[in-house]
Every structure is written in C-alpha cells, then in structure tokens.
Design an enzyme around this catalytic site. Structure first.
Site, mmCIF file in Angstrom:
data_model
loop_
_atom_site.group_PDB
_atom_site.id
_atom_site.type_symbol
_atom_site.label_atom_id
_atom_site.label_comp_id
_atom_site.label_asym_id
_atom_site.label_seq_id
_atom_site.Cartn_x
_atom_site.Cartn_y
_atom_site.Cartn_z
ATOM 1 N N LYS A 65 2.065 -3.332 6.340
ATOM 2 C CA LYS A 65 2.237 -4.104 5.403
ATOM 3 C C LYS A 65 4.139 -3.601 4.643
ATOM 4 C CE LYS A 65 -1.638 -4.300 3.475
ATOM 5 N NZ LYS A 65 -2.189 -5.490 2.856
ATOM 6 N N TYR A 80 -1.339 -0.595 10.342
ATOM 7 C CA TYR A 80 -2.444 -1.769 9.494
ATOM 8 C C TYR A 80 -0.541 -1.179 8.762
ATOM 9 C CZ TYR A 80 -3.573 -1.407 4.541
ATOM 10 O OH TYR A 80 -3.646 -1.260 3.058
ATOM 11 N N SER A 135 0.630 -1.395 0.476
ATOM 12 C CA SER A 135 -0.019 -0.532 -0.383
ATOM 13 C C SER A 135 0.716 1.500 -0.178
ATOM 14 C CB SER A 135 -0.894 -0.272 1.750
ATOM 15 O OG SER A 135 -1.646 1.254 1.426
#
Ligand code: WQD
Length: 337
Positions: A153, A149, A125
């Site tokens: 990644k 989050y 991302s």
C-alpha cells in the site's frame, strides 16, 4: 455521466462502492480476477440497483487484458481496489503480494497512461501509519509499515506520488481506510472471508452463526479503555459513499491528496463484541490469548481533511455496523457462495 472502472469490484468494499456509483448515476465497469470473490455478486448488485455492470474477468497482471478493457470502453476514472489484503498471508508469501499488488498496479497505471486516463482513486489503508505516536491520526503523520501487505500500500502511494510529480495532469486520491465492517442493508452484500477470518468482526460473526466456539481476544494488556485493541471501525456503506465524494472531487481537481476514511471514533475488541452480541442477541463467548504479532494498541482517524476536501463524514455508529453485519451474516453464514 462519467464512466468509472472499478478494479476489484466484486470484492467486499468494491461491490458496495459499485452499488453507490450506480445509485449516483455513474456508468460502472467492473474488473476482477475472482481470486477472493464470486461473479454472483454482480447478480446481487443487479437485484439491488436493477443494473448488472459490464464485467471483465481479468487479472491486473494481464496487461493485454487491461488494454482490452480500456480499448473497448471510454473510461473517465478508475477506483483501484484489486489486490491481496491478508496481513498474515503477506508475511508468509511476500513475493506473491509484491508481484500482485505492485506489478499488477504498475500494469494498471501504465495502461491508464497509454489511454490518457489520468484520474485514479487508490484503495490505501491506515496500516501505512504503522504504530502512531499520537491520536487521532492525521494524513501528514509519518508513514511506516510492519508487513508486506502494508508495504505494498505504501509503495503504491509512493509510485502514484512520483507519477503525479512527472505529470501534473493526473488527479490522484489516496484513500486510507481504517477498519471497514458491516454490510449493505439489503443483506445481499457483505464480507466473505476465505478460511479462518483474520479480522475481528467476520470472526465474531462466525461465532454468532455457530461456526466457531468462541472469540480469541488477542491481548488484554494494551494501554486502552479495557486492555484490548482499539480501532476505528467504519460502516462499509459509509466507506462506499466516501468514494462517491472522492470520484466527484477527483473528476474536478488535478493533484494528489491522501485522505483518511474513518469515523474518528475508536472501539475496543470487547466493546465490538458487546455491540455484536446486542445485535444478534446471542452470547459471543471469548477467551483471552497473548497479543498477535504486529498488533498496535490503538488506531483511529482524524477526519478533518475528508470533511473539508470531500464534504464527507461517516454517519453510521457501531451498533448499526453490527446490526447490518449480522443481518448479512445470518442470511449468508458462509458469505456469498
Ligand atoms: C482488529 C482488532 C486485533 C481478530 C487489519 C489490517 C488493515 C485492514 C483492516 C486492510 C485488533 C483484534 C482480531 C480476532 C482479536 N485491512 N482481534 N481477535 O488488525 O486493525 O487491521 O484489517 O486494509 O490493513 O491490518 O484489524 O480486525 O484484524 O483486528 O482480538 O480474532 O481486533 O488484535 O486489536 P486490524 P483486525
């Protein structure tokens, strides 16, 4: 044709990728724990492609379940989407996110290694870039994250880099998505947010379908064209097609590469609202609120590497993204049920 395992394949981006893989002639196996999606997505994929992919209802935390998938199918490559993806939820439940997105991914990479499957396309991302010092963002920009989050990644990218450093027979692509929106042109696949949508376009869609009274605009005092946040929105079908090019590349080349999948164009919150209003021909009322914690002013991709390495570039503009998104939302106001 190669056999591709798509983890998280009933999800928003995963399901669109499965459709394009089938269209391209690949044999696809879908693995999902249905935490954030429904098995009926597979029936909709069959309606679109006339193929219902083989499905395993399996959690990536279930290592023996993963082994069963690899023992029953000769898999050539994996596209790894499975993971939790809500920024706000990750701040409230970091342990859940680290367990699922890191331990779960480690299970997958270990089982891949056990079965000699060493080609993986990882769903990363743009959030790994944090607040970029300049724009457009290039893949060699510094990486930093501001929420669990995003950190999961980044950690997955680091783990995959170390796997490649230890064994150069791996082929690894780290695809950094910007802001995926829109839906398949059939209106059968699209985004199904759970609860109050965190993301802009699903929230706007719920205003358009009368489920929300107005859009809350998080801040209009950013240094942007109209003071509201600017992002690189990309049509989910463009993103799926980028994965077809990525798989083709990964099956031919060893190595590890990070690649931006964006359009290279930035649109503000108010510009997206206007585009969606034009698409649905309904008023989208809005009110300005304070900035959301952690939001950056602008973020959009340098798309050079994707063009050069993958021979891919996005082709849909914001109007088509909103038209296709509305076409799905008007037929599925509560998403895929
Ligand atoms: C976009 C803009 C908001 C909602 C997140 C994740 C990222 C990726 C995409 C997974 C911002 C504004 C939003 C609303 C608003 N997800 N906004 N009102 O934050 O760029 O990225 O989703 O990979 O990892 O961080 O997307 O859609 O939440 O926000 O004004 O109700 O819209 O402030 O400027 P974001 P978003």
């Amino acid at each position: 044709m190669a056999k591709i395992l798509v983890t998280g394949g009933t999800g928003f981006i995963g399901s669109h990728t499965v459709v394009e893989l089938i269209n391209e002639g690949y044999e696809v196996i879908v693995l999902d724990n249905l935490y954030n999606s429904k098995e009926v997505v597979l029936d909709r994929i069959k309606t679109i492609t006339n193929v219902r992919p083989k499905f395993y209802n399996c959690d990536i935390l279930d290592k023996d379940g993963l082994r069963k998938v690899f023992s029953e199918n000769k898999i050539d490559a994996v596209i790894h989407y499975a993971g939790y993806k809500a920024v706000g939820e990750s701040v409230e439940k970091p342990l859940v996110y680290y367990q699922n997105n890191i331990a779960g991914s480690l299970n997958l990479y270990e089982v891949m290694n056990e079965f000699g499957v060493k080609t993986v396309v990882f769903s990363s991302s743009a959030t790994v870039y944090g607040d970029p010092a300049s724009l457009p963002i290039k893949e060699d920009f510094p990486l930093s994250t501001t929420n669990p989050y995003g950190t999961t990644k980044l950690f997955n990218e680091r783990i995959l880099e170390d796997i490649y450093a230890s064994d150069n027979s791996w082929s690894i692509l780290l695809l950094r998505y910007f802001n995926p929106i829109g839906a398949h042109k059939s209106g059968l696949l699209g985004e199904t947010p759970i609860g109050i949508p965190n993301n802009l376009v699903p929230y706007i869609a719920q205003v358009a379908t009368g489920q929300r009274d107005f859009l809350r605009v998080w801040g209009n005092d950013f240094d942007t064209v109209d003071g509201t946040g600017v992002r690189d929105y990309i049509h989910v079908v463009d993103l799926a097609l980028g994965h077809i090019k990525a798989i083709e590349y990964a099956l031919k080349h060893k190595g590890i590469e990070a690649i931006n999948l964006g359009t290279g164009n930035g649109y503000s919150v108010l510009q997206v609202r206007q585009a969606f209003e034009n698409a649905c021909k309904k008023e989208i009322p809005y009110k300005i609120f304070d900035r959301r914690a952690g939001d950056i002013a602008s973020c959009y991709a340098d798309t050079t590497k994707a063009k050069e390495l993958l021979k891919w570039q996005a082709k849909y503009g914001i109007d088509e993204m909103c038209q296709d998104g509305w076409n799905f939302s008007k037929n599925n106001p509560k998403g895929i049920e």
